[in-house]
Motif scaffolding. Structure first.
Motif, PDB file in Angstrom:
ATOM      1  N   ALA A 136       0.985  -1.339   0.173  1.00 36.36           N
ATOM      2  CA  ALA A 136       0.000  -0.042  -0.048  1.00 36.36           C
ATOM      3  C   ALA A 136       0.989   1.190   0.166  1.00 36.36           C
ATOM      4  O   ALA A 136       0.338   2.276  -0.579  1.00 36.36           O
ATOM      5  CB  ALA A 136      -0.901   0.076   1.074  1.00 36.36           C
ATOM      6  N   GLU A 137       1.804   1.185   0.752  1.00 42.13           N
ATOM      7  CA  GLU A 137       2.973   2.325   0.865  1.00 42.13           C
ATOM      8  C   GLU A 137       3.456   2.571  -0.555  1.00 42.13           C
ATOM      9  O   GLU A 137       3.576   3.715  -0.962  1.00 42.13           O
ATOM     10  CB  GLU A 137       3.858   2.209   2.129  1.00 42.13           C
ATOM     11  CG  GLU A 137       4.692   3.564   2.167  1.00 42.13           C
ATOM     12  CD  GLU A 137       5.684   3.203   3.456  1.00 42.13           C
ATOM     13  OE1 GLU A 137       6.063   4.381   3.958  1.00 42.13           O
ATOM     14  OE2 GLU A 137       5.589   2.168   3.960  1.00 42.13           O
ATOM     15  N   PHE A 138       4.116   1.662  -1.068  1.00 43.96           N
ATOM     16  CA  PHE A 138       4.696   1.779  -2.233  1.00 43.96           C
ATOM     17  C   PHE A 138       3.723   2.390  -3.485  1.00 43.96           C
ATOM     18  O   PHE A 138       3.942   3.206  -4.276  1.00 43.96           O
ATOM     19  CB  PHE A 138       5.413   0.581  -2.883  1.00 43.96           C
ATOM     20  CG  PHE A 138       6.789   0.142  -2.223  1.00 43.96           C
ATOM     21  CD1 PHE A 138       7.829   0.616  -3.188  1.00 43.96           C
ATOM     22  CD2 PHE A 138       7.079  -0.231  -1.266  1.00 43.96           C
ATOM     23  CE1 PHE A 138       9.145   0.688  -2.674  1.00 43.96           C
ATOM     24  CE2 PHE A 138       8.481  -0.481  -0.734  1.00 43.96           C
ATOM     25  CZ  PHE A 138       9.525  -0.098  -1.630  1.00 43.96           C
ATOM     26  N   THR A 139       2.751   1.733  -3.427  1.00 44.20           N
ATOM     27  CA  THR A 139       1.592   2.172  -4.560  1.00 44.20           C
ATOM     28  C   THR A 139       1.332   3.644  -4.279  1.00 44.20           C
ATOM     29  O   THR A 139       0.925   4.427  -5.161  1.00 44.20           O
ATOM     30  CB  THR A 139       0.527   1.376  -4.294  1.00 44.20           C
ATOM     31  OG1 THR A 139       0.618  -0.085  -4.572  1.00 44.20           O
ATOM     32  CG2 THR A 139      -0.635   1.433  -5.349  1.00 44.20           C
ATOM     33  N   SER A 140       1.088   4.034  -3.101  1.00 43.32           N
ATOM     34  CA  SER A 140       0.907   5.405  -2.752  1.00 43.32           C
ATOM     35  C   SER A 140       1.866   6.308  -3.312  1.00 43.32           C
ATOM     36  O   SER A 140       1.504   7.296  -4.090  1.00 43.32           O
ATOM     37  CB  SER A 140       0.465   5.587  -1.414  1.00 43.32           C
ATOM     38  OG  SER A 140      -0.681   4.956  -0.727  1.00 43.32           O
ATOM     39  N   GLN A 141       2.978   6.119  -2.862  1.00 41.25           N
ATOM     40  CA  GLN A 141       4.051   6.893  -3.078  1.00 41.25           C
ATOM     41  C   GLN A 141       4.477   7.146  -4.619  1.00 41.25           C
ATOM     42  O   GLN A 141       4.582   8.151  -5.308  1.00 41.25           O
ATOM     43  CB  GLN A 141       5.310   6.543  -2.529  1.00 41.25           C
ATOM     44  CG  GLN A 141       5.399   6.331  -1.037  1.00 41.25           C
ATOM     45  CD  GLN A 141       6.656   5.950  -0.301  1.00 41.25           C
ATOM     46  OE1 GLN A 141       7.439   5.115  -1.136  1.00 41.25           O
ATOM     47  NE2 GLN A 141       6.803   6.036   0.968  1.00 41.25           N
ATOM     48  N   ILE A 142       4.116   5.984  -5.450  1.00 42.19           N
ATOM     49  CA  ILE A 142       4.390   5.953  -6.842  1.00 42.19           C
ATOM     50  C   ILE A 142       3.107   6.888  -7.535  1.00 42.19           C
ATOM     51  O   ILE A 142       3.504   7.758  -8.334  1.00 42.19           O
ATOM     52  CB  ILE A 142       4.258   4.697  -7.400  1.00 42.19           C
ATOM     53  CG1 ILE A 142       5.633   3.719  -6.972  1.00 42.19           C
ATOM     54  CG2 ILE A 142       4.411   4.556  -8.999  1.00 42.19           C
ATOM     55  CD1 ILE A 142       5.542   2.436  -7.178  1.00 42.19           C
ATOM     56  N   LEU A 143       2.072   6.769  -7.071  1.00 41.95           N
ATOM     57  CA  LEU A 143       0.777   7.353  -7.391  1.00 41.95           C
ATOM     58  C   LEU A 143       0.948   8.823  -7.345  1.00 41.95           C
ATOM     59  O   LEU A 143       0.824   9.761  -8.369  1.00 41.95           O
ATOM     60  CB  LEU A 143      -0.497   7.056  -6.998  1.00 41.95           C
ATOM     61  CG  LEU A 143      -0.935   5.598  -7.526  1.00 41.95           C
ATOM     62  CD1 LEU A 143      -2.042   5.174  -6.566  1.00 41.95           C
ATOM     63  CD2 LEU A 143      -1.526   5.748  -8.886  1.00 41.95           C
ATOM     64  N   GLU A 151      -6.673   7.793  -7.994  1.00 47.71           N
ATOM     65  CA  GLU A 151      -6.274   6.329  -7.823  1.00 47.71           C
ATOM     66  C   GLU A 151      -5.835   6.318  -6.405  1.00 47.71           C
ATOM     67  O   GLU A 151      -5.502   5.241  -6.100  1.00 47.71           O
ATOM     68  CB  GLU A 151      -5.361   5.499  -8.736  1.00 47.71           C
ATOM     69  CG  GLU A 151      -5.689   5.639  -9.993  1.00 47.71           C
ATOM     70  CD  GLU A 151      -4.848   5.069 -11.242  1.00 47.71           C
ATOM     71  OE1 GLU A 151      -4.422   3.895 -10.830  1.00 47.71           O
ATOM     72  OE2 GLU A 151      -4.415   5.769 -12.145  1.00 47.71           O
ATOM     73  N   LEU A 152      -5.556   7.546  -5.814  1.00 44.34           N
ATOM     74  CA  LEU A 152      -4.707   7.636  -4.585  1.00 44.34           C
ATOM     75  C   LEU A 152      -5.587   7.321  -3.160  1.00 44.34           C
ATOM     76  O   LEU A 152      -5.046   6.631  -2.382  1.00 44.34           O
ATOM     77  CB  LEU A 152      -4.161   9.152  -4.325  1.00 44.34           C
ATOM     78  CG  LEU A 152      -2.756   9.198  -4.619  1.00 44.34           C
ATOM     79  CD1 LEU A 152      -2.394  10.489  -4.487  1.00 44.34           C
ATOM     80  CD2 LEU A 152      -1.954   8.285  -3.430  1.00 44.34           C
ATOM     81  N   ALA A 153      -6.828   7.345  -3.211  1.00 45.86           N
ATOM     82  CA  ALA A 153      -7.516   7.375  -1.838  1.00 45.86           C
ATOM     83  C   ALA A 153      -7.538   5.900  -1.335  1.00 45.86           C
ATOM     84  O   ALA A 153      -7.341   5.745  -0.337  1.00 45.86           O
ATOM     85  CB  ALA A 153      -9.007   7.807  -2.185  1.00 45.86           C
ATOM     86  N   ALA A 154      -7.767   5.003  -2.320  1.00 49.42           N
ATOM     87  CA  ALA A 154      -7.775   3.665  -1.806  1.00 49.42           C
ATOM     88  C   ALA A 154      -6.431   2.992  -1.305  1.00 49.42           C
ATOM     89  O   ALA A 154      -6.520   2.408   0.033  1.00 49.42           O
ATOM     90  CB  ALA A 154      -8.299   2.621  -2.945  1.00 49.42           C
ATOM     91  N   PRO A 155      -5.404   3.175  -1.736  1.00 46.89           N
ATOM     92  CA  PRO A 155      -4.264   2.629  -1.124  1.00 46.89           C
ATOM     93  C   PRO A 155      -3.732   3.538   0.002  1.00 46.89           C
ATOM     94  O   PRO A 155      -3.145   2.970   0.994  1.00 46.89           O
ATOM     95  CB  PRO A 155      -2.931   2.775  -2.411  1.00 46.89           C
ATOM     96  CG  PRO A 155      -3.687   3.823  -3.397  1.00 46.89           C
ATOM     97  CD  PRO A 155      -5.040   3.602  -3.191  1.00 46.89           C
ATOM     98  N   LEU A 156      -4.162   4.916   0.209  1.00 46.31           N
ATOM     99  CA  LEU A 156      -3.942   5.379   1.371  1.00 46.31           C
ATOM    100  C   LEU A 156      -4.815   5.054   2.443  1.00 46.31           C
ATOM    101  O   LEU A 156      -4.175   5.149   3.682  1.00 46.31           O
ATOM    102  CB  LEU A 156      -4.130   7.073   1.096  1.00 46.31           C
ATOM    103  CG  LEU A 156      -3.011   7.678   0.159  1.00 46.31           C
ATOM    104  CD1 LEU A 156      -3.436   9.329   0.146  1.00 46.31           C
ATOM    105  CD2 LEU A 156      -1.722   7.861   0.818  1.00 46.31           C
ATOM    106  N   ARG A 157      -5.890   4.557   2.379  1.00 46.26           N
ATOM    107  CA  ARG A 157      -6.655   4.055   3.338  1.00 46.26           C
ATOM    108  C   ARG A 157      -6.394   2.856   3.789  1.00 46.26           C
ATOM    109  O   ARG A 157      -6.069   2.817   4.804  1.00 46.26           O
ATOM    110  CB  ARG A 157      -8.079   4.166   2.741  1.00 46.26           C
ATOM    111  CG  ARG A 157      -9.305   3.804   3.736  1.00 46.26           C
ATOM    112  CD  ARG A 157     -10.541   3.505   3.516  1.00 46.26           C
ATOM    113  NE  ARG A 157     -11.102   4.932   2.894  1.00 46.26           N
ATOM    114  CZ  ARG A 157     -11.404   5.017   1.416  1.00 46.26           C
ATOM    115  NH1 ARG A 157     -11.334   3.995   0.718  1.00 46.26           N
ATOM    116  NH2 ARG A 157     -11.707   6.043   1.197  1.00 46.26           N
TER     117      ARG A 157
END
Length: 626
Positions: A136-143, A151-157
């Motif tokens: 989740a952290e890697f996905t958020s940072q890359i976005l 697309e950010l809200a879901a991985p941040l949550r």
């Protein structure tokens, strides 16, 4: 995806094999080594032992095929073939459902600056291992880096959910600064609100989530939303420092912000950081007496913090309280005394030869690397001696602040002192001779020379310098803006309009250009509809700015909307009791027949800046005597 059999694999060096094993996870995939049986202690008579059952080694996830696949991937990555290495790792990660392998695939893509491939691997990682916080952290940072807020809200949550509860407040507190990398701050605030929504309502409601929302909306300059979130945070946790600091940041922007800060400051355990933020806000609003009161309390609590003493000295200088400023600066010098100079590098003494001087003895070590606070103290001591009319002593303080004579801030002040002594040519030569480490330095030098000439009243010469510099840098909107402001002073209004419209073309999001052009049109009582549209555009770009609010009020006055004008100008003056804003407010009150109130505002404004041109012109034109 080809599979690499053991027999077909190339021969590898020991270092490559070691690297592959390291990447694969060390002991996580290594077969456990059976412990040797401990020999029985010697005895007088042999003791029969039951035969030990043979140990069967546990099977490792790192079979031969995976081992060589990772080995080849590392060789390819080190050889510059990041694409093949990425595909090998991603294939292995999918087959083995390994977070370590997914992470390595992401890292290889990131190192190759292949953002989309990194995102694809991170998303596959999240899908395969939905309980992985790292995914989740890697996905958020890359976005965030790719600028994909949709697309950010879901991985941040998910990141917040997968963080242990005790650490969730820190994650929430970090979110606004992480999202600040998005270009659209309003979108960033919306994303944060969507991601943190479960933690801003029962049963998970947390003050930190509301504070994070408030900070994000403050960054977006949406002050009412920021204030609402801050109130919610403080209602849940009145001692939350981040929420109290947010309230301090909104003093002058939101009517009840200061009341919230004072409520917290009224307690014995008021945090020093909040007191410092409050003092800075008061100082920036020119409420110097109140700022000094807060700083006096602050240095009692944290006397070792030299930055507090410097700010106190600067405020005292604004109040022309030179003795109190000197006392504060002595505290800085006493706490930043450099190590004793070596015989080969004797220390230099500060100016202390004349009776009535500052009485301090300042030294600077021979390596010329000054403590920043000490350097700032020297600058303020130079200002202090300048106020006392001791310009030679002031120059010696500046020499201590910058022995190499290469720092723009110090040398600009030195040039000003030289000019005041009639050495204008020397002062200009000093500025022009400063070293340039990058192209922007030439512009900074020109701006310093222009300010010097403006202070001397040599406006045509200052305009000439700006004209020459603008010709060298025709697309620098700051130069164009400075030239426009000087053109207005010289009543070259056509040049001013041309230059400001050029600034708007070069920097369409620059609120100052819209505001300056709109105010100038209104002040000259021309094109009032356009003036209003320009200033409203500035207000949209920079909401609640007191100087833009002042312009809105001045436009309303020129259009004959006196009630609107008073309301806007009073709002601006409350937020920032600036002398020019006070001059405008007084004039509108005077026009309404409220002369006693106008005189009161003007007298109050005059105490801040007796020499303000706008105030003097207003009083003379209206025949008002204070």
């Amino acid at each position: 995806m080809p599979r690499f059999a053991v027999l077909n694999a190339p021969r590898a060096t020991l270092s490559a094999i070691a690297l592959a094993a390291m990447v694969a996870g060390h002991a996580a995939w290594a077969a456990p080594v059976a412990k040797p049986a401990t020999p029985a202690p010697a005895a007088s008579a042999p003791v029969a032992e039951a035969p030990e059952a043979p140990r069967v080694p546990e099977q490792s996830s790192l079979d031969g095929q995976l081992f060589y696949q990772l080995l080849i991937a590392e060789i390819q990555a080190n050889g510059g073939d990041a694409g093949s290495a990425y595909q090998l790792y991603l294939d292995a990660a999918r087959r083995h459902q390994s977070g370590q392998l997914y992470q390595r695939a992401v890292e290889i893509a990131l190192r190759a600056r292949a953002g989309e491939q990194a995102l694809s691997a991170a998303k596959a990682w999240r899908q395969a291992l939905p309980q992985s916080r790292d995914a989740a952290e890697f996905t958020s940072q890359i976005l965030i880096v790719l600028g994909r807020p949709g697309e950010l809200a879901a991985p941040l949550r998910a990141l917040i959910q997968l963080t242990p509860t005790p650490q969730q407040p820190q994650v929430l507190a970090n979110l606004p600064r992480s999202l600040a990398r998005l270009s659209d701050r309003q979108v960033a605030a919306q994303v944060l609100d969507e991601a943190t929504q479960p933690w801003r309502q029962p049963p998970l409601e947390m003050a930190e989530a509301w504070a994070a929302s408030g900070e994000a909306w403050l960054m977006a300059k949406q002050f009412p939303k920021a204030m609402t979130a801050t109130r919610k945070a403080l209602a849940l946790q009145p001692d939350l420092l981040t929420a109290n600091l947010l309230a301090a940041d909104m003093i002058g922007q939101q009517p009840d912000a200061e009341a919230l800060v004072k409520q917290r400051m009224g307690r014995a355990d008021a945090p020093p950081l909040l007191r410092l933020a409050y003092a800075r806000r008061l100082a920036s609003s020119q409420r110097y007496e109140e700022a000094a009161t807060q700083l006096d309390e602050l240095v009692k609590v944290q006397p070792e913090q030299t930055g507090h003493w410097i700010l106190l000295a600067a405020v005292r200088l604004e109040l022309r309280q030179t003795d109190a400023a000197e006392a504060a600066l002595k505290q800085v010098l006493a706490r930043t005394e450099p190590a004793a100079a070596t015989p080969a590098q004797p220390a230099q003494s500060a100016p202390n030869s004349n009776a009535g001087n500052t009485g301090s003895t300042a030294t600077v070590s021979g390596d010329l690397n000054l403590d920043k606070d000490r350097e700032q103290a020297y600058l303020l001591l130079a200002q202090l001696d300048d106020l006392r009319g001791k310009r030679a002593e002031a120059l010696r303080w500046l020499e201590l602040a910058d022995p190499r004579r290469e720092k723009m801030a110090v040398q600009s002040q030195r040039a000003r002192l030289l000019a005041q002594q009639g050495k204008v040519a020397e002062a200009r030569a000093l500025l022009r001779g400063l070293p340039e480490s990058e192209p922007r330095d030439a512009i900074t030098k020109a701006q310093a020379e222009v300010q010097l000439l403006r202070d001397l009243g040599q406006l045509p010469e200052a305009y000439k310098v700006l004209e020459q510099t603008s010709a060298r840098y025709p697309d620098d909107h700051e130069l164009q803006y400075d030239q426009a402001m000087l053109a207005e002073k010289l009543k070259r209004f056509q040049d001013m309009e041309r230059l400001l419209r050029r600034v708007i073309e070069l920097a369409p999001d620059n609120p100052n250009a819209y505001n300056a052009l709109g105010y100038s049109l209104a002040d000259r009582k021309v094109q009032l509809d356009e003036a209003r549209a320009l200033v409203e555009k500035a207000a949209a770009l920079k909401p609640a700015d007191p100087f833009i609010t002042d312009s809105l009020g001045w436009v309303a006055f020129r259009q004959g909307r006196l009630d609107d004008a008073v309301k806007l100008l009073r709002e601006a003056y409350t937020a920032r009791p600036d002398t020019e804003i006070g001059a405008h407010l007084g004039e509108v009150l005077w026009a309404q027949g409220r002369k006693d109130e106008a005189l009161r505002v003007w007298r109050e404004s005059q105490t801040r800046d007796r020499d303000n041109d706008t105030l003097k012109e207003t009083l003379q034109r209206l025949g008002a005597a204070l």
